[in-house]
Design a protein around this motif. Sequence first.
Motif, PDB file in Angstrom:
ATOM      1  N   LYS A 143     -42.173  60.239 -94.088  1.00  0.00           N
ATOM      2  CA  LYS A 143     -42.276  58.801 -94.270  1.00  0.00           C
ATOM      3  C   LYS A 143     -42.974  58.213 -93.049  1.00  0.00           C
ATOM      4  CE  LYS A 143     -37.800  58.648 -94.967  1.00  0.00           C
ATOM      5  NZ  LYS A 143     -36.410  58.281 -95.323  1.00  0.00           N
ATOM      6  N   LEU A 145     -43.200  55.331 -90.310  1.00  0.00           N
ATOM      7  CA  LEU A 145     -42.364  54.297 -89.717  1.00  0.00           C
ATOM      8  C   LEU A 145     -43.230  53.109 -89.330  1.00  0.00           C
ATOM      9  CD1 LEU A 145     -39.950  56.302 -87.366  1.00  0.00           C
ATOM     10  CD2 LEU A 145     -39.537  55.502 -89.688  1.00  0.00           C
ATOM     11  N   THR A 146     -42.852  51.959 -89.812  1.00  0.00           N
ATOM     12  CA  THR A 146     -43.524  50.727 -89.396  1.00  0.00           C
ATOM     13  C   THR A 146     -42.458  49.821 -88.811  1.00  0.00           C
ATOM     14  OG1 THR A 146     -43.321  49.935 -91.683  1.00  0.00           O
ATOM     15  CG2 THR A 146     -45.408  50.936 -91.051  1.00  0.00           C
ATOM     16  N   SER A 147     -42.036  48.845 -89.536  1.00  0.00           N
ATOM     17  CA  SER A 147     -40.896  48.034 -89.132  1.00  0.00           C
ATOM     18  C   SER A 147     -39.964  47.906 -90.321  1.00  0.00           C
ATOM     19  CB  SER A 147     -41.332  46.644 -88.663  1.00  0.00           C
ATOM     20  OG  SER A 147     -42.023  46.731 -87.436  1.00  0.00           O
ATOM     21  N   GLY A 148     -38.694  47.989 -90.056  1.00  0.00           N
ATOM     22  CA  GLY A 148     -37.718  47.940 -91.129  1.00  0.00           C
ATOM     23  C   GLY A 148     -37.401  49.329 -91.655  1.00  0.00           C
ATOM     24  N   THR A 149     -36.446  49.378 -92.537  1.00  0.00           N
ATOM     25  CA  THR A 149     -36.016  50.664 -93.083  1.00  0.00           C
ATOM     26  C   THR A 149     -37.073  51.232 -94.020  1.00  0.00           C
ATOM     27  OG1 THR A 149     -33.738  49.900 -93.002  1.00  0.00           O
ATOM     28  CG2 THR A 149     -34.194  51.831 -94.361  1.00  0.00           C
ATOM     29  N   PRO A 150     -37.551  52.450 -93.763  1.00  0.00           N
ATOM     30  CA  PRO A 150     -38.547  53.035 -94.655  1.00  0.00           C
ATOM     31  C   PRO A 150     -37.941  53.381 -96.004  1.00  0.00           C
ATOM     32  CG  PRO A 150     -37.855  54.638 -93.022  1.00  0.00           C
ATOM     33  CD  PRO A 150     -37.201  53.338 -92.655  1.00  0.00           C
ATOM     34  N   LYS A 152     -37.178  55.595 -99.338  1.00  0.00           N
ATOM     35  CA  LYS A 152     -36.902  57.019 -99.503  1.00  0.00           C
ATOM     36  C   LYS A 152     -38.089  57.709-100.149  1.00  0.00           C
ATOM     37  CE  LYS A 152     -31.933  56.826 -99.491  1.00  0.00           C
ATOM     38  NZ  LYS A 152     -30.685  57.353-100.009  1.00  0.00           N
ATOM     39  N   GLU A 153     -38.198  59.009 -99.844  1.00  0.00           N
ATOM     40  CA  GLU A 153     -39.275  59.774-100.462  1.00  0.00           C
ATOM     41  C   GLU A 153     -38.985  59.926-101.953  1.00  0.00           C
ATOM     42  OE1 GLU A 153     -38.022  62.982 -98.354  1.00  0.00           O
ATOM     43  OE2 GLU A 153     -38.670  62.206 -96.419  1.00  0.00           O
ATOM     44  N   THR A 234     -46.787  56.467 -86.867  1.00  0.00           N
ATOM     45  CA  THR A 234     -45.597  57.246 -86.563  1.00  0.00           C
ATOM     46  C   THR A 234     -44.980  57.694 -87.874  1.00  0.00           C
ATOM     47  OG1 THR A 234     -45.199  55.866 -84.626  1.00  0.00           O
ATOM     48  CG2 THR A 234     -43.381  57.253 -85.356  1.00  0.00           C
ATOM     49  N   ILE A 236     -41.932  60.291 -89.885  1.00  0.00           N
ATOM     50  CA  ILE A 236     -40.633  60.942 -89.719  1.00  0.00           C
ATOM     51  C   ILE A 236     -40.476  61.932 -90.870  1.00  0.00           C
ATOM     52  CG2 ILE A 236     -39.448  59.082 -90.966  1.00  0.00           C
ATOM     53  CD1 ILE A 236     -37.030  59.603 -89.150  1.00  0.00           C
ATOM     54  N   ASP A 237     -40.017  63.118 -90.528  1.00  0.00           N
ATOM     55  CA  ASP A 237     -39.781  64.133 -91.548  1.00  0.00           C
ATOM     56  C   ASP A 237     -38.575  64.966 -91.147  1.00  0.00           C
ATOM     57  OD1 ASP A 237     -40.604  66.135 -89.702  1.00  0.00           O
ATOM     58  OD2 ASP A 237     -42.693  65.792 -90.234  1.00  0.00           O
ATOM     59  N   ILE A 241     -39.397  62.747 -85.411  1.00  0.00           N
ATOM     60  CA  ILE A 241     -40.298  61.594 -85.404  1.00  0.00           C
ATOM     61  C   ILE A 241     -41.566  61.980 -84.641  1.00  0.00           C
ATOM     62  CG2 ILE A 241     -40.562  59.204 -84.619  1.00  0.00           C
ATOM     63  CD1 ILE A 241     -37.480  58.980 -84.836  1.00  0.00           C
TER      64      ILE A 241
ATOM     65  N   SER B 108     -32.508  62.111 -87.592  1.00  0.00           N
ATOM     66  CA  SER B 108     -33.301  60.876 -87.511  1.00  0.00           C
ATOM     67  C   SER B 108     -33.610  60.297 -88.889  1.00  0.00           C
ATOM     68  CB  SER B 108     -34.593  61.126 -86.735  1.00  0.00           C
ATOM     69  OG  SER B 108     -35.375  62.112 -87.362  1.00  0.00           O
ATOM     70  N   LYS B 109     -33.768  61.176 -89.883  1.00  0.00           N
ATOM     71  CA  LYS B 109     -34.066  60.664 -91.229  1.00  0.00           C
ATOM     72  C   LYS B 109     -32.954  59.758 -91.732  1.00  0.00           C
ATOM     73  CE  LYS B 109     -36.081  63.038 -94.440  1.00  0.00           C
ATOM     74  NZ  LYS B 109     -36.456  64.091 -95.416  1.00  0.00           N
ATOM     75  N   VAL B 112     -32.713  56.241 -89.378  1.00  0.00           N
ATOM     76  CA  VAL B 112     -33.615  55.122 -89.687  1.00  0.00           C
ATOM     77  C   VAL B 112     -33.178  54.339 -90.927  1.00  0.00           C
ATOM     78  CG1 VAL B 112     -35.592  56.224 -88.587  1.00  0.00           C
ATOM     79  CG2 VAL B 112     -35.198  56.569 -91.039  1.00  0.00           C
ATOM     80  N   GLU B 113     -32.225  54.889 -91.642  1.00  0.00           N
ATOM     81  CA  GLU B 113     -31.721  54.168 -92.812  1.00  0.00           C
ATOM     82  C   GLU B 113     -30.526  53.286 -92.456  1.00  0.00           C
ATOM     83  OE1 GLU B 113     -30.869  57.232 -95.622  1.00  0.00           O
ATOM     84  OE2 GLU B 113     -32.987  57.703 -95.992  1.00  0.00           O
ATOM     85  N   VAL B 129     -35.866  49.872 -86.819  1.00  0.00           N
ATOM     86  CA  VAL B 129     -37.203  50.463 -86.748  1.00  0.00           C
ATOM     87  C   VAL B 129     -38.176  49.303 -86.558  1.00  0.00           C
ATOM     88  CG1 VAL B 129     -38.962  51.839 -87.905  1.00  0.00           C
ATOM     89  CG2 VAL B 129     -36.537  52.344 -88.281  1.00  0.00           C
ATOM     90  N   LYS B 130     -38.889  49.363 -85.437  1.00  0.00           N
ATOM     91  CA  LYS B 130     -39.770  48.245 -85.121  1.00  0.00           C
ATOM     92  C   LYS B 130     -41.114  48.779 -84.641  1.00  0.00           C
ATOM     93  CE  LYS B 130     -39.766  43.888 -82.567  1.00  0.00           C
ATOM     94  NZ  LYS B 130     -39.070  43.067 -81.554  1.00  0.00           N
ATOM     95  N   ASP B 131     -42.156  48.376 -85.305  1.00  0.00           N
ATOM     96  CA  ASP B 131     -43.517  48.797 -84.926  1.00  0.00           C
ATOM     97  C   ASP B 131     -43.626  50.313 -84.770  1.00  0.00           C
ATOM     98  OD1 ASP B 131     -44.286  46.137 -84.918  1.00  0.00           O
ATOM     99  OD2 ASP B 131     -43.771  45.878 -82.808  1.00  0.00           O
ATOM    100  N   GLY B 132     -42.992  51.023 -85.641  1.00  0.00           N
ATOM    101  CA  GLY B 132     -43.088  52.474 -85.619  1.00  0.00           C
ATOM    102  C   GLY B 132     -42.146  53.158 -84.661  1.00  0.00           C
ATOM    103  N   ALA B 144     -36.635  62.932 -81.153  1.00  0.00           N
ATOM    104  CA  ALA B 144     -35.521  62.956 -82.101  1.00  0.00           C
ATOM    105  C   ALA B 144     -35.240  64.369 -82.576  1.00  0.00           C
ATOM    106  CB  ALA B 144     -35.845  62.070 -83.296  1.00  0.00           C
TER     107      ALA B 144
END
Lengths: 262, 173
Positions: A143, A145-150, A152-153, A234, A236-237, A241, B108-109, B112-113, B129-132, B144
Amino acid sequence: MFGKSKFASLAAVAAILLGAVAYATKLLPAKVIQITEDSAGWSKADDFRWVVLSGDPASKIFHTVDTKSRLDEKRKVTSLRGPMALSISHREEKEKTPPYLAWYRIANPTQDDNGSWTLEDAANSKPYAVDLAAASFLLTPAKRLTSGTPKKEPSDLDIFKAYEISESSCEPIELQLDHPLVGTMAGKATPKYLCMPVEESHHDEVFPIKKPDFCFVVYELINPAEKENIMSLTSIDQFGIHSLSATQSSLICVPARVHSPH
Amino acid sequence: MKSVISFALAGLVAFSASFANAGCGTCDKSIVEVAAGNKDFSTLVAAVKAAGLVDTLSGKGPFTVFAPTDAAFKKLPKGTLEELLKPENKDKLVAILKYHVVAGKVMSKKVVELDAAKTVQGQKVKIAVKDGSVMINKAKVVKADIPTLNGVIHVIDTVILPKATKGKKKAAE
């Protein structure tokens, strides 16, 4: 088997890949583009229309997992290094955080000869034969990462191994993919990798294959256009990260079917 | 200020390099052993020893530790660390360290939730999560998912502090 008319409406294929990743002494297969499919019952169009970015990660990790594809007689210890590239879903334009696949180089490729197979893919009008060499990459859902909760795949997105195609009877074909992030990728291309789903064991977690028949071919553009860096991102997997600088693309991924070895 | 940033960046680069090959080489070691095996955690390890938490963090767990680097500790106001390491301030040090620990193994997965997580100290940390970047309160996760035998380590660039309690009550039981 695959009449042109069937594929006339095939939405472009393609994607972009980024740049040559200076990795150790060699460059990564710099650009990958991914995907597409549409009609012809390959899968739902939105399920596999991707752009692949590849780039230079801020730091690479080593990790070891067990994997098994239909080409493996038993589970194999697979040492990974990366991520080296990212495939981005075409849904970028529709969703804030579309699904990704992170590409990890397999540091201990084994089984150099994986036999001869017949492939059908969504960009080719007829089946063709390929010889498969070792698997070079493991692709795992990721996924951005930007801002906020990503988000789900997708629940049916598999982990794949990318096997190098050492020989192919496929003539160069014209591919094109329009992607909101990377623009239009087009040109003659030849098959470079065949990606097949794998079962993976990672620590105490097992990732079973969800769509065993869904494979895709990664085409490499013969004369890719030069492009500037596209973006930094950025992801995440399952391995953590990662930050990547995305560059050019020369690879395009196309849904495919694999038939028994010759 | 520039020198502080340079130092922090240098530390981060050194840290990244030192962990670039971590992979599963850490899976058979406890959180304390993994931290002790990396020079970027020397301050954290010293603090854990001073707080008497070695046995706890070497135990079965599992735990999720947001581990500040040495560079993170250096960002504390001058004299703060030295004060915390004094025996008479042990309770406060224990509280701060426990504020960096969450029960369970949270990769980490999953992190971020979440928007918050309750720490072993009792208070919650905010997650965003802010700006990546993944932020734990005002600390950034710079690495992480370092797996260990009894949990996972996420590395952060800033020491996070629990809210002080009112009155004479100590800051973190």
